[in-house]
Design an enzyme around this catalytic site. Structure first.
Site, PDB file in Angstrom:
ATOM      1  N   HIS A 171       8.583  11.112  -0.614  1.00  0.00           N
ATOM      2  CA  HIS A 171       8.650  10.104  -1.827  1.00  0.00           C
ATOM      3  C   HIS A 171       6.806   9.486  -2.208  1.00  0.00           C
ATOM      4  O   HIS A 171       6.914  10.191  -3.525  1.00  0.00           O
ATOM      5  CB  HIS A 171       9.309   8.715  -1.238  1.00  0.00           C
ATOM      6  CG  HIS A 171       9.212   8.006  -2.611  1.00  0.00           C
ATOM      7  ND1 HIS A 171      10.367   7.246  -2.969  1.00  0.00           N
ATOM      8  CD2 HIS A 171       8.764   6.367  -2.017  1.00  0.00           C
ATOM      9  CE1 HIS A 171       9.550   6.340  -3.887  1.00  0.00           C
ATOM     10  NE2 HIS A 171       8.929   6.059  -3.217  1.00  0.00           N
ATOM     11  N   HIS A 176       4.996   9.612  -5.962  1.00  0.00           N
ATOM     12  CA  HIS A 176       3.818   8.196  -6.479  1.00  0.00           C
ATOM     13  C   HIS A 176       2.459   9.022  -6.801  1.00  0.00           C
ATOM     14  O   HIS A 176       1.825   8.104  -7.393  1.00  0.00           O
ATOM     15  CB  HIS A 176       3.647   7.126  -5.360  1.00  0.00           C
ATOM     16  CG  HIS A 176       4.824   5.697  -5.281  1.00  0.00           C
ATOM     17  ND1 HIS A 176       5.681   5.453  -6.792  1.00  0.00           N
ATOM     18  CD2 HIS A 176       5.261   6.333  -4.623  1.00  0.00           C
ATOM     19  CE1 HIS A 176       5.810   4.626  -5.944  1.00  0.00           C
ATOM     20  NE2 HIS A 176       5.930   4.769  -4.484  1.00  0.00           N
ATOM     21  N   GLU A 217       8.317   3.239  -9.877  1.00  0.00           N
ATOM     22  CA  GLU A 217       9.985   3.796  -9.002  1.00  0.00           C
ATOM     23  C   GLU A 217      10.986   3.909 -10.131  1.00  0.00           C
ATOM     24  O   GLU A 217      11.178   5.102  -9.486  1.00  0.00           O
ATOM     25  CB  GLU A 217      10.273   1.882  -8.087  1.00  0.00           C
ATOM     26  CG  GLU A 217       9.151   1.351  -6.522  1.00  0.00           C
ATOM     27  CD  GLU A 217       9.185   2.799  -5.846  1.00  0.00           C
ATOM     28  OE1 GLU A 217       9.664   3.370  -5.441  1.00  0.00           O
ATOM     29  OE2 GLU A 217       7.986   2.487  -5.450  1.00  0.00           O
ATOM     30  N   SER A 236      11.745  11.592  -6.200  1.00  0.00           N
ATOM     31  CA  SER A 236      11.976  12.194  -4.956  1.00  0.00           C
ATOM     32  C   SER A 236      13.323  12.360  -4.192  1.00  0.00           C
ATOM     33  O   SER A 236      13.153  12.478  -3.055  1.00  0.00           O
ATOM     34  CB  SER A 236      10.939  11.203  -3.692  1.00  0.00           C
ATOM     35  OG  SER A 236      11.131   9.904  -4.241  1.00  0.00           O
TER      36      SER A 236
END
Ligand code: FE2
Length: 299
Positions: A171, A176, A217, A236
């Site tokens: 993730h 990110h 997000e 992700s």
């Protein structure tokens, strides 16, 4: 507690604003009920060792440790990352795709955070902070206020390679890290961090948390007349990427800050309400306006 703060809700439940501004410190590994790693002693030992190592490096400002990943961890990476890669080519925004290439993140090897951190720092002066697990929101943003983005270094359990109940390095590294190479995105993130680390008002913190949820997000972005993905939670997840763009069950609306900060969400399921931003500079300007309106003295 005043009238406004008592009415705060998050994930459909009442929220204690004090818990947001004074987060608990989790000192030992905790796997939530239903976690696929529960009952697997080898996995739990490995997670405990990485928890201790990353926590030490975080608290002592040592930067990301170099990790020798196991054959099983590499297997999981090699199973999940090509699937994500194919979806990224089709659905991710251009800024993300360019950054992923620049960072030389490949399907074959798990990247070392220390190397990614050095590269991101050269580009936008953000660096990566090793994190033992998901940090409380405010702690997380206190690092970001200092231009450090907390990133985990463990991998999900191998029994369900496409699922993780907690943010792991698939993730973090595939979601990110790449956009942090973009200057507008980096400034947006750093400003959320500064504002969240400075305000003492729970309702402002909740607004900032929602702003970041629906952008960092789970954000979508306009690109050459098409809707593309830039949110890490979407990027992700092999299920969430096509769902976010194609599903008729998802409500997609233009990113209007006042609507975004008033919108609750349920993090435990596929996201069926998303906002589409026209650009990263737009998001950065919107956030600056919000922070000024809140009177948070960080600009
Ligand atoms: Fe995340």
């Amino acid at each position: 507690m005043d009238e406004t703060t008592t009415r705060l809700t998050e994930y459909g439940l009442p929220l204690d604003p004090e818990a947001m501004v004074r987060p608990p410190d989790v000192t030992e590994l905790e796997l939530e009920p239903g976690h696929p790693g529960l009952g697997d002693d080898g996995y739990i030992q490995r997670r405990k060792a990485l928890f201790a190592l990353c926590r030490k490096h975080r608290l002592e400002n040592l930067g990301p440790p170099l990790i020798e990943y196991t054959a099983e961890e590499t297997r999981i990476w090699r199973e999940v990352s090509p699937k994500l890669d194919e979806l990224h080519v089709q659905y991710a925004c251009r800024i993300y795709l360019d950054a992923k290439r620049e960072l030389a993140i490949t399907r074959d090897e798990i990247p070392q955070l220390r190397h990614l951190s050095d590269r991101v720092q050269r580009e936008t002066n953000m660096h990566l902070v090793p994190a033992e697990g998901a940090l409380p929101y405010r702690t997380f943003y206190e690092y970001i206020a200092q231009r450090g983005f907390p990133v985990t270094q463990f991998i999900r359990h191998g029994s369900h390679p496409e699922f993780t109940p907690e943010p792991d390095m698939i993730h973090d590294c595939l979601g990110h890290v790449p956009p942090l190479m973009n200057p507008d995105y980096a400034e947006l993130v750093a400003l959320i961090g500064k504002a969240a680390a400075t305000t003492r008002a729970g309702e402002q913190l909740l607004a900032l948390k929602r702003f970041s949820w629906f952008s960092i997000e789970f954000g979508l972005i306009e690109e050459a007349g098409a809707t593309k993905v830039f949110g890490a939670g979407i990027l992700s997840s092999t299920g969430e990427i096509p769902y976010s763009i194609n599903s008729p069950d998802v409500k997609r609306e233009p990113f209007v800050t006042d609507v975004v900060i008033a919108t609750d969400y349920d993090p435990s399921r596929m996201q069926d309400h998303l906002f589409v931003a026209p650009s990263f500079p737009f998001l950065r300007r919107e956030l600056e306006t919000l922070v000024r309106r809140f009177g948070i003295p960080v600009l």
